[in-house]
Motif scaffolding. Structure first.
Motif, PDB file in Angstrom:
ATOM      1  N   VAL A   6      10.838  16.100  -6.951  1.00 27.39           N
ATOM      2  CA  VAL A   6      10.622  16.133  -5.504  1.00 27.39           C
ATOM      3  C   VAL A   6      11.902  16.592  -4.788  1.00 27.39           C
ATOM      4  O   VAL A   6      13.008  16.271  -5.201  1.00 27.39           O
ATOM      5  CB  VAL A   6      10.162  14.739  -4.992  1.00 27.39           C
ATOM      6  N   ASP A   7      11.725  17.383  -3.741  1.00 29.02           N
ATOM      7  CA  ASP A   7      12.877  17.792  -2.935  1.00 29.02           C
ATOM      8  C   ASP A   7      12.720  17.217  -1.529  1.00 29.02           C
ATOM      9  O   ASP A   7      11.784  16.469  -1.247  1.00 29.02           O
ATOM     10  CB  ASP A   7      13.045  19.311  -2.917  1.00 29.02           C
ATOM     11  N   HIS A   8      13.632  17.589  -0.668  1.00 31.52           N
ATOM     12  CA  HIS A   8      13.656  17.032   0.690  1.00 31.52           C
ATOM     13  C   HIS A   8      12.360  17.334   1.449  1.00 31.52           C
ATOM     14  O   HIS A   8      11.798  16.447   2.104  1.00 31.52           O
ATOM     15  CB  HIS A   8      14.866  17.592   1.441  1.00 31.52           C
ATOM     16  N   LEU A   9      11.873  18.561   1.378  1.00 35.23           N
ATOM     17  CA  LEU A   9      10.647  18.914   2.090  1.00 35.23           C
ATOM     18  C   LEU A   9       9.423  18.192   1.525  1.00 35.23           C
ATOM     19  O   LEU A   9       8.533  17.781   2.272  1.00 35.23           O
ATOM     20  CB  LEU A   9      10.425  20.421   2.064  1.00 35.23           C
ATOM     21  N   ASP A  10       9.383  18.019   0.197  1.00 35.43           N
ATOM     22  CA  ASP A  10       8.293  17.260  -0.417  1.00 35.43           C
ATOM     23  C   ASP A  10       8.303  15.814   0.093  1.00 35.43           C
ATOM     24  O   ASP A  10       7.253  15.237   0.371  1.00 35.43           O
ATOM     25  CB  ASP A  10       8.418  17.238  -1.943  1.00 35.43           C
ATOM     26  N   MET A  11       9.497  15.260   0.212  1.00 35.67           N
ATOM     27  CA  MET A  11       9.618  13.882   0.686  1.00 35.67           C
ATOM     28  C   MET A  11       9.144  13.760   2.134  1.00 35.67           C
ATOM     29  O   MET A  11       8.461  12.808   2.497  1.00 35.67           O
ATOM     30  CB  MET A  11      11.077  13.404   0.550  1.00 35.67           C
ATOM     31  N   HIS A  15       5.402  13.903   2.112  1.00 34.67           N
ATOM     32  CA  HIS A  15       4.874  12.625   1.617  1.00 34.67           C
ATOM     33  C   HIS A  15       4.946  11.555   2.705  1.00 34.67           C
ATOM     34  O   HIS A  15       3.970  10.849   2.955  1.00 34.67           O
ATOM     35  CB  HIS A  15       5.664  12.177   0.383  1.00 34.67           C
ATOM     36  N   LEU A  16       6.070  11.463   3.366  1.00 36.99           N
ATOM     37  CA  LEU A  16       6.245  10.459   4.415  1.00 36.99           C
ATOM     38  C   LEU A  16       5.293  10.731   5.583  1.00 36.99           C
ATOM     39  O   LEU A  16       4.708   9.806   6.136  1.00 36.99           O
ATOM     40  CB  LEU A  16       7.698  10.453   4.885  1.00 36.99           C
ATOM     41  N   TYR A  17       5.107  11.995   5.925  1.00 31.38           N
ATOM     42  CA  TYR A  17       4.158  12.349   6.982  1.00 31.38           C
ATOM     43  C   TYR A  17       2.745  11.885   6.611  1.00 31.38           C
ATOM     44  O   TYR A  17       2.029  11.309   7.426  1.00 31.38           O
ATOM     45  CB  TYR A  17       4.187  13.861   7.228  1.00 31.38           C
ATOM     46  N   GLY A  18       2.347  12.122   5.369  1.00 26.20           N
ATOM     47  CA  GLY A  18       1.035  11.684   4.903  1.00 26.20           C
ATOM     48  C   GLY A  18       0.887  10.178   4.946  1.00 26.20           C
ATOM     49  O   GLY A  18      -0.169   9.650   5.313  1.00 26.20           O
ATOM     50  N   GLN A  19       1.956   9.477   4.610  1.00 24.68           N
ATOM     51  CA  GLN A  19       1.902   8.010   4.630  1.00 24.68           C
ATOM     52  C   GLN A  19       1.880   7.474   6.060  1.00 24.68           C
ATOM     53  O   GLN A  19       1.279   6.430   6.328  1.00 24.68           O
ATOM     54  CB  GLN A  19       3.061   7.421   3.840  1.00 24.68           C
ATOM     55  N   MET A  20       2.514   8.171   6.968  1.00 28.17           N
ATOM     56  CA  MET A  20       2.449   7.759   8.374  1.00 28.17           C
ATOM     57  C   MET A  20       1.023   7.960   8.905  1.00 28.17           C
ATOM     58  O   MET A  20       0.527   7.120   9.652  1.00 28.17           O
ATOM     59  CB  MET A  20       3.479   8.520   9.202  1.00 28.17           C
ATOM     60  N   LYS A  21       0.361   9.032   8.485  1.00 27.69           N
ATOM     61  CA  LYS A  21      -1.037   9.244   8.885  1.00 27.69           C
ATOM     62  C   LYS A  21      -1.950   8.186   8.273  1.00 27.69           C
ATOM     63  O   LYS A  21      -2.948   7.804   8.871  1.00 27.69           O
ATOM     64  CB  LYS A  21      -1.504  10.641   8.460  1.00 27.69           C
ATOM     65  N   ALA A  22      -1.606   7.694   7.073  1.00 27.83           N
ATOM     66  CA  ALA A  22      -2.408   6.687   6.384  1.00 27.83           C
ATOM     67  C   ALA A  22      -2.074   5.265   6.855  1.00 27.83           C
ATOM     68  O   ALA A  22      -2.630   4.306   6.327  1.00 27.83           O
ATOM     69  CB  ALA A  22      -2.207   6.804   4.877  1.00 27.83           C
ATOM     70  N   ASP A  36      14.919   7.866  -3.688  1.00 26.85           N
ATOM     71  CA  ASP A  36      15.137   7.434  -5.071  1.00 26.85           C
ATOM     72  C   ASP A  36      13.809   7.035  -5.711  1.00 26.85           C
ATOM     73  O   ASP A  36      13.503   7.432  -6.835  1.00 26.85           O
ATOM     74  CB  ASP A  36      16.121   6.262  -5.106  1.00 26.85           C
ATOM     75  N   CYS A  37      13.003   6.254  -4.996  1.00 27.44           N
ATOM     76  CA  CYS A  37      11.701   5.829  -5.529  1.00 27.44           C
ATOM     77  C   CYS A  37      10.750   7.009  -5.698  1.00 27.44           C
ATOM     78  O   CYS A  37       9.915   7.006  -6.609  1.00 27.44           O
ATOM     79  CB  CYS A  37      11.069   4.791  -4.603  1.00 27.44           C
ATOM     80  N   ALA A  38      10.864   8.000  -4.837  1.00 24.64           N
ATOM     81  CA  ALA A  38       9.998   9.177  -4.940  1.00 24.64           C
ATOM     82  C   ALA A  38      10.265   9.953  -6.227  1.00 24.64           C
ATOM     83  O   ALA A  38       9.374  10.598  -6.765  1.00 24.64           O
ATOM     84  CB  ALA A  38      10.200  10.079  -3.724  1.00 24.64           C
ATOM     85  N   HIS A  39      11.507   9.885  -6.749  1.00 19.25           N
ATOM     86  CA  HIS A  39      11.894  10.577  -7.980  1.00 19.25           C
ATOM     87  C   HIS A  39      11.543   9.815  -9.253  1.00 19.25           C
ATOM     88  O   HIS A  39      11.332  10.420 -10.294  1.00 19.25           O
ATOM     89  CB  HIS A  39      13.416  10.811  -8.010  1.00 19.25           C
ATOM     90  N   HIS A  40      11.571   8.496  -9.185  1.00 18.52           N
ATOM     91  CA  HIS A  40      11.466   7.667 -10.390  1.00 18.52           C
ATOM     92  C   HIS A  40      10.262   6.731 -10.295  1.00 18.52           C
ATOM     93  O   HIS A  40      10.242   5.821  -9.477  1.00 18.52           O
ATOM     94  CB  HIS A  40      12.746   6.843 -10.592  1.00 18.52           C
ATOM     95  N   SER A  54       0.786  -1.239   0.000  1.00 14.86           N
ATOM     96  CA  SER A  54       0.000   0.000   0.000  1.00 14.86           C
ATOM     97  C   SER A  54       0.817   1.288   0.000  1.00 14.86           C
ATOM     98  O   SER A  54       0.249   2.363  -0.204  1.00 14.86           O
ATOM     99  CB  SER A  54      -0.961   0.007   1.197  1.00 14.86           C
ATOM    100  N   TYR A  55       2.125   1.235   0.220  1.00 14.24           N
ATOM    101  CA  TYR A  55       2.925   2.459   0.251  1.00 14.24           C
ATOM    102  C   TYR A  55       3.143   2.977  -1.168  1.00 14.24           C
ATOM    103  O   TYR A  55       3.759   2.302  -1.990  1.00 14.24           O
ATOM    104  CB  TYR A  55       4.280   2.200   0.923  1.00 14.24           C
ATOM    105  N   PRO A  56       2.637   4.178  -1.507  1.00 13.31           N
ATOM    106  CA  PRO A  56       2.873   4.746  -2.838  1.00 13.31           C
ATOM    107  C   PRO A  56       4.238   5.424  -2.860  1.00 13.31           C
ATOM    108  O   PRO A  56       4.429   6.473  -2.260  1.00 13.31           O
ATOM    109  CB  PRO A  56       1.736   5.759  -2.995  1.00 13.31           C
ATOM    110  N   SER A  57       5.183   4.828  -3.555  1.00  9.53           N
ATOM    111  CA  SER A  57       6.552   5.323  -3.475  1.00  9.53           C
ATOM    112  C   SER A  57       6.831   6.532  -4.360  1.00  9.53           C
ATOM    113  O   SER A  57       7.633   7.384  -4.008  1.00  9.53           O
ATOM    114  CB  SER A  57       7.538   4.205  -3.813  1.00  9.53           C
ATOM    115  N   PHE A  58       6.174   6.641  -5.511  1.00 11.03           N
ATOM    116  CA  PHE A  58       6.458   7.760  -6.412  1.00 11.03           C
ATOM    117  C   PHE A  58       5.745   9.021  -5.934  1.00 11.03           C
ATOM    118  O   PHE A  58       4.568   8.999  -5.609  1.00 11.03           O
ATOM    119  CB  PHE A  58       6.024   7.428  -7.843  1.00 11.03           C
ATOM    120  N   VAL A  59       6.469  10.133  -5.897  1.00  8.22           N
ATOM    121  CA  VAL A  59       5.897  11.414  -5.500  1.00  8.22           C
ATOM    122  C   VAL A  59       5.864  12.345  -6.712  1.00  8.22           C
ATOM    123  O   VAL A  59       4.808  12.736  -7.177  1.00  8.22           O
ATOM    124  CB  VAL A  59       6.690  12.058  -4.339  1.00  8.22           C
ATOM    125  N   ALA A  60       7.032  12.705  -7.214  1.00  2.86           N
ATOM    126  CA  ALA A  60       7.143  13.573  -8.395  1.00  2.86           C
ATOM    127  C   ALA A  60       8.589  13.556  -8.871  1.00  2.86           C
ATOM    128  O   ALA A  60       9.504  13.328  -8.079  1.00  2.86           O
ATOM    129  CB  ALA A  60       6.722  15.003  -8.071  1.00  2.86           C
TER     130      ALA A  60
END
Length: 190
Positions: free
Chosen positions: A31-36, A39-46, A104-108, A22-28
């Motif tokens: 993506v930069d450090h703050l975006d990551m 994203h991780l904060y949102g996934q922790m809430k989910a 890496d996965c968040a970028h690609h 269920s973890y969606p690894s791709f972001v954009a």
């Protein structure tokens, strides 16, 4: 139920447990450090990930799987300190990885969290096969991590375990059936 595993992993900034399914690894792509972090904060809430800070070096992490709180209570009363806690939901496969892999996965879009090629041995993701359920994750560190990020080791010997991660399982709740209202029944409450 109960089990224990020790994993050696090279950390950089943080370590994480993510649900493989269920973890969606791709972001954009940009993506930069703050975006990551967002994203991780949102996934922790989910409930698809739990992450915690770690010094940038090779660490030994012990995972303990349990159905009760006795193990966590025992570790809590030792010299360890809680550094993180959270919840993760899984159908049976959790991936233990670090910032480098997730970033890496968040970028690609084509990269997968479990892809191991071209990664140093201590940087490869580790899959933990666990019973399906919801897990309370409590992370304890065994050694002080000074501001510089290095490990302050005990003078006696090299550290054996840097983190203990307690995975306390709660089974998925039974499916709930919604009450059915049939037309033509007498309403006694009216």
């Amino acid at each position: 139920m109960g089990g224990e595993a020790v994993v050696c992993h090279s950390a950089h900034e943080y370590l994480a447990l993510v649900d493989v399914e269920s973890y969606p690894s791709f972001v954009a792509k940009d993506v930069d450090h703050l975006d990551m972090m967002a994203h991780l904060y949102g996934q922790m809430k989910a409930l698809t990930a739990v992450a915690w800070g770690a010094p940038g070096q090779t660490l030994h992490v012990r995972f303990v799987l349990t159905e009760n709180d006795r193990t966590a209570d025992h570790v809590a009363h030792s010299d360890c300190r809680t550094t993180a806690s959270g919840w993760v939901r899984t159908n049976g496969r959790l991936c233990f990885t670090s910032h480098d892999r997730l970033f890496d996965c968040a970028h690609h879009r084509t990269h997968d969290v479990l892809r191991e090629e071209r990664l140093p041995k201590n940087s490869r993701p580790h899959v933990l096969a666990v019973p399906p359920g919801i897990y309370s994750v409590r992370v304890f560190y065994h050694f002080l991590f000074p501001y510089g990020g290095g490990i302050e080791a005990a003078p006696s010997a090299k550290p054996k375990i840097h983190f203990t991660v307690i995975l306390r399982q709660y089974a998925f709740p039974a499916a709930r059936v919604a009450p059915i209202r049939l037309p033509g029944l007498i309403s006694w409450a009216a």
